[in-house]
Write a protein that holds these residues in place. Structure first.
Motif, mmCIF file in Angstrom:
data_model
loop_
_atom_site.group_PDB
_atom_site.id
_atom_site.type_symbol
_atom_site.label_atom_id
_atom_site.label_comp_id
_atom_site.label_asym_id
_atom_site.label_seq_id
_atom_site.Cartn_x
_atom_site.Cartn_y
_atom_site.Cartn_z
ATOM 1 N N THR A 96 0.820 -1.277 0.024
ATOM 2 C CA THR A 96 0.028 0.044 0.067
ATOM 3 C C THR A 96 0.792 1.236 0.106
ATOM 4 O O THR A 96 1.964 1.209 0.825
ATOM 5 N N ALA A 97 0.633 2.036 -0.966
ATOM 6 C CA ALA A 97 1.665 3.333 -1.171
ATOM 7 C C ALA A 97 0.943 3.975 -2.369
ATOM 8 O O ALA A 97 0.087 3.814 -3.058
ATOM 9 N N VAL A 98 1.443 5.357 -2.266
ATOM 10 C CA VAL A 98 1.102 6.232 -3.631
ATOM 11 C C VAL A 98 2.393 5.719 -4.602
ATOM 12 O O VAL A 98 3.828 5.783 -4.220
ATOM 13 N N TYR A 99 2.040 5.520 -5.762
ATOM 14 C CA TYR A 99 2.976 4.990 -6.445
ATOM 15 C C TYR A 99 3.501 6.297 -7.545
ATOM 16 O O TYR A 99 2.325 6.712 -8.346
ATOM 17 N N TYR A 100 4.563 6.467 -7.882
ATOM 18 C CA TYR A 100 5.082 7.551 -8.785
ATOM 19 C C TYR A 100 5.739 7.218 -10.126
ATOM 20 O O TYR A 100 6.664 6.234 -9.854
ATOM 21 N N CYS A 101 5.701 7.808 -11.156
ATOM 22 C CA CYS A 101 6.427 7.814 -12.237
ATOM 23 C C CYS A 101 7.353 9.069 -12.334
ATOM 24 O O CYS A 101 6.846 10.115 -12.136
ATOM 25 N N LYS A 102 8.558 8.716 -12.771
ATOM 26 C CA LYS A 102 9.434 9.848 -12.975
ATOM 27 C C LYS A 102 10.138 9.428 -14.394
ATOM 28 O O LYS A 102 10.298 8.480 -14.816
ATOM 29 N N ALA A 103 10.156 10.902 -15.084
ATOM 30 C CA ALA A 103 10.854 10.624 -16.550
ATOM 31 C C ALA A 103 11.849 11.444 -16.278
ATOM 32 O O ALA A 103 11.943 12.498 -15.968
ATOM 33 N N THR A 104 13.316 10.861 -16.698
ATOM 34 C CA THR A 104 14.575 11.978 -16.629
ATOM 35 C C THR A 104 15.031 11.571 -18.132
ATOM 36 O O THR A 104 15.257 10.880 -18.734
ATOM 37 N N SER A 105 14.846 13.057 -18.588
ATOM 38 C CA SER A 105 15.189 13.350 -19.973
ATOM 39 C C SER A 105 16.400 14.259 -20.118
ATOM 40 O O SER A 105 16.073 15.558 -19.713
ATOM 41 N N ARG A 106 17.268 14.069 -20.581
ATOM 42 C CA ARG A 106 18.567 14.842 -20.664
ATOM 43 C C ARG A 106 18.950 15.643 -19.376
ATOM 44 O O ARG A 106 19.140 16.603 -19.193
ATOM 45 N N GLY A 107 18.681 14.780 -18.449
ATOM 46 C CA GLY A 107 19.129 15.194 -17.162
ATOM 47 C C GLY A 107 18.140 15.833 -16.307
ATOM 48 O O GLY A 107 18.275 16.202 -15.126
ATOM 49 N N THR A 108 17.205 16.249 -16.736
ATOM 50 C CA THR A 108 15.792 16.669 -16.158
ATOM 51 C C THR A 108 14.912 15.882 -15.726
ATOM 52 O O THR A 108 14.348 14.892 -16.596
ATOM 53 N N PRO A 109 14.775 15.820 -14.288
ATOM 54 C CA PRO A 109 13.553 15.015 -13.885
ATOM 55 C C PRO A 109 12.211 15.453 -14.044
ATOM 56 O O PRO A 109 11.891 16.723 -13.786
ATOM 57 N N TYR A 110 11.316 14.746 -14.474
ATOM 58 C CA TYR A 110 9.837 15.187 -14.528
ATOM 59 C C TYR A 110 9.155 13.932 -13.631
ATOM 60 O O TYR A 110 9.065 13.091 -13.884
ATOM 61 N N TRP A 111 8.318 14.486 -12.500
ATOM 62 C CA TRP A 111 7.396 13.633 -11.739
ATOM 63 C C TRP A 111 5.793 13.737 -11.985
ATOM 64 O O TRP A 111 5.434 14.608 -12.147
#
Length: 115
Positions: free
Chosen positions: A90-105
């Motif tokens: 049980t948790a909040v599940y997060y996706c992260k995209a790392t593009s050219r060194g920049t993270p996006y959550w």
């Protein structure tokens, strides 16, 4: 503006499975490393695993054999599947995209494992 969003959370049964999706903007998806994290109440956010832009995957030891990550390049989407769920998942599940060194959550999606 980059967009990233998770979906597929909800209530799951102990012993069951989950399938989450994460869709990003086309502008970043092609070269992004896509990662899945989760954060349970009162605990630190932890890495589950990732998939590279070439489709190679890697998982933290705690999730090896129980989680899979797949990538659908045509839909700018990655999926997380996990089986043998317990209430400890049980948790909040997060996706992260790392593009050219920049993270996006993403904003996260709640998964609750309960009978």
């Amino acid at each position: 503006q980059v967009q990233i969003a998770e979906s597929g959370g909800g209530l799951a049964q102990p012993g069951g499975s989950l399938r989450l999706s994460c869709t990003t903007s086309e502008t970043i998806f092609s070269d992004a490393i896509m990662s899945w994290f989760r954060q349970a109440a009162g605990k630190q956010r932890e890495l589950i695993g990732l998939v590279t832009n070439r489709g190679d995957t890697n998982f933290m030891d705690a999730f090896k054999g129980r989680a899979t990550i797949s990538r659908d390049n045509a839909k700018n989407t990655v999926h997380l599947e996990m089986n043998d769920l317990t209430p400890e998942d049980t948790a909040v599940y997060y996706c992260k995209a790392t593009s050219r060194g920049t993270p996006y959550w993403g904003q996260g999606t709640q998964v609750t494992v309960s009978s």
